[in-house]
Design a protein around this motif. Structure first.
Motif, PDB file in Angstrom:
ATOM      1  N   VAL A 130      37.612  41.078  44.645  1.00  0.00           N
ATOM      2  CA  VAL A 130      37.963  41.215  46.067  1.00  0.00           C
ATOM      3  C   VAL A 130      38.643  39.945  46.559  1.00  0.00           C
ATOM      4  N   LEU A 131      38.103  38.780  46.170  1.00  0.00           N
ATOM      5  CA  LEU A 131      38.721  37.529  46.581  1.00  0.00           C
ATOM      6  C   LEU A 131      40.100  37.365  45.978  1.00  0.00           C
ATOM      7  N   ALA A 132      40.268  37.741  44.741  1.00  0.00           N
ATOM      8  CA  ALA A 132      41.596  37.630  44.110  1.00  0.00           C
ATOM      9  C   ALA A 132      42.598  38.538  44.794  1.00  0.00           C
ATOM     10  N   GLY A 133      42.122  39.750  45.213  1.00  0.00           N
ATOM     11  CA  GLY A 133      43.036  40.640  45.921  1.00  0.00           C
ATOM     12  C   GLY A 133      43.453  40.097  47.257  1.00  0.00           C
ATOM     13  N   ALA A 165      47.522  42.170  43.076  1.00  0.00           N
ATOM     14  CA  ALA A 165      46.478  43.204  43.088  1.00  0.00           C
ATOM     15  C   ALA A 165      47.078  44.604  43.166  1.00  0.00           C
ATOM     16  N   ILE A 166      48.128  44.749  43.994  1.00  0.00           N
ATOM     17  CA  ILE A 166      48.773  46.070  44.113  1.00  0.00           C
ATOM     18  C   ILE A 166      49.425  46.463  42.793  1.00  0.00           C
ATOM     19  N   GLN A 167      50.104  45.498  42.145  1.00  0.00           N
ATOM     20  CA  GLN A 167      50.738  45.809  40.872  1.00  0.00           C
ATOM     21  C   GLN A 167      49.712  46.224  39.827  1.00  0.00           C
ATOM     22  N   LEU A 168      48.571  45.481  39.774  1.00  0.00           N
ATOM     23  CA  LEU A 168      47.524  45.848  38.811  1.00  0.00           C
ATOM     24  C   LEU A 168      46.944  47.232  39.108  1.00  0.00           C
TER      25      LEU A 168
END
Length: 310
Positions: free
Chosen positions: A26-29, A36-39
């Protein structure tokens, strides 16, 4: 082999590690939203075909379920339509029967005016035995009928009442050898006697020789005491010169409903358009210029004789 203490230690660390990993994702997003969207899209793209393959049996089963439900609905609708079709066929038959009966009753009611109501109607029961060769029994119920009354069908004279019993009367047809009906020739104006001879065409006799019957002229009953006048009888036809017969208007071969008129009043006949029947031309029993044989002269007086013309 992992010891029991080690497995217990690992089992206790799974939940904290999963919670820490979730918080880290969540923090990385939040820190790198683009990454995050690409992953996430890459994961969906890779997992999508597998998910569709897993849902295929469920979707196919749903289609089959809808198809079977539709087939069941069609079978129920087909059964209901078949039942309605049977009911419609039944009522159509009932309507046709009532229509035909109504037509016969209306045809029988064409006789006479509104004021001349002294009549009895009844259905015919054929009678091939008894004192007469050509007669029918008529069901009249509790109505009183006088002997000698005239009987008519929808278009013309049928005969006269010869016997009266409880609920039934016997009608002697005009073609019987015992039948004698006084008639009037409408065109020439003369009178004659129509005499049956057990053939489909009664003879005309005792007419004025100076006013012989004309070919094709119509004849009616002669009004007199105890006999209803003006009832349509038929048309004149000559089998041979000097031998006039009557082609009856009434359908004597298929009698169903008959009306019997009492009294000596004059009766108005139905319109000629619905009364005159088309008959095939009659042929004489011998060729022109040849005298009839003795057998031809004799068989006219036999009670079981029958002329064959045409």
């Amino acid at each position: 082999m992992v010891s029991i203490h080690t497995r217990q230690l690992l089992a206790g660390l799974v939940l904290p590690v999963m919670v820490f990993l979730a918080v880290g994702i969540v923090l990385a997003g939040q820190i790198w939203p683009g990454k995050a969207i690409q992953l996430r899209m890459a994961a969906v793209r890779s997992v999508g075909p597998t998910y569709q393959a897993l849902l295929f049996p469920q979707r196919q089963f749903r289609k089959w379920q809808l198809t079977l439900q539709g087939v069941g609905d069609l079978l129920a609708s087909n059964a209901r339509l078949r039942q309605e079709n049977r009911q419609l066929a039944y009522w159509y038959g009932e309507a046709q029967t009532l229509r035909q009966e109504n037509a016969r009753l209306k045809a029988a009611l064409h006789w006479g005016t509104e004021d001349s109501r002294d009549y009895v109607s009844g259905w015919v029961v054929r009678d091939e035995s008894g004192p007469y060769l050509r007669a029918v029994l008529l069901e009249v119920g509790d109505h009183k009928v006088q002997q000698g009354s005239l009987a008519v069908d929808a278009v013309g004279l049928v005969g006269r009442v010869s016997e009266v019993g409880p609920h039934v009367v016997r009608v002697l047809l005009i073609e019987d050898a015992a039948s004698r009906i006084p008639v009037t020739l409408q065109s020439s104006g003369g009178d004659a006697m129509m005499i049956g001879d057990n053939t489909p065409y009664p003879r005309l006799m005792y007419y004025n020789q100076s006013l012989p019957p004309e070919e094709g002229e119509h004849i009616v009953t002669r009004g007199q005491t105890g006999l209803t006048g003006g009832v349509a009888v038929g048309r004149v036809h000559y089998l041979t010169p000097g031998q006039p017969v009557v082609i009856p208007d009434a359908a004597l071969g298929k009698l169903e409903l008959i009306r019997v008129f009492d009294g000596d009043f004059m009766l108005e006949a139905p319109p000629s358009a619905g009364r005159v029947r088309e008959k095939p031309p009659l042929l004489p029993d011998h060729r022109d210029g040849e005298a009839p044989s003795n057998w031809q002269n004799l068989r006219r007086f036999l009670p079981f004789a029958s002329l064959r013309n045409g």
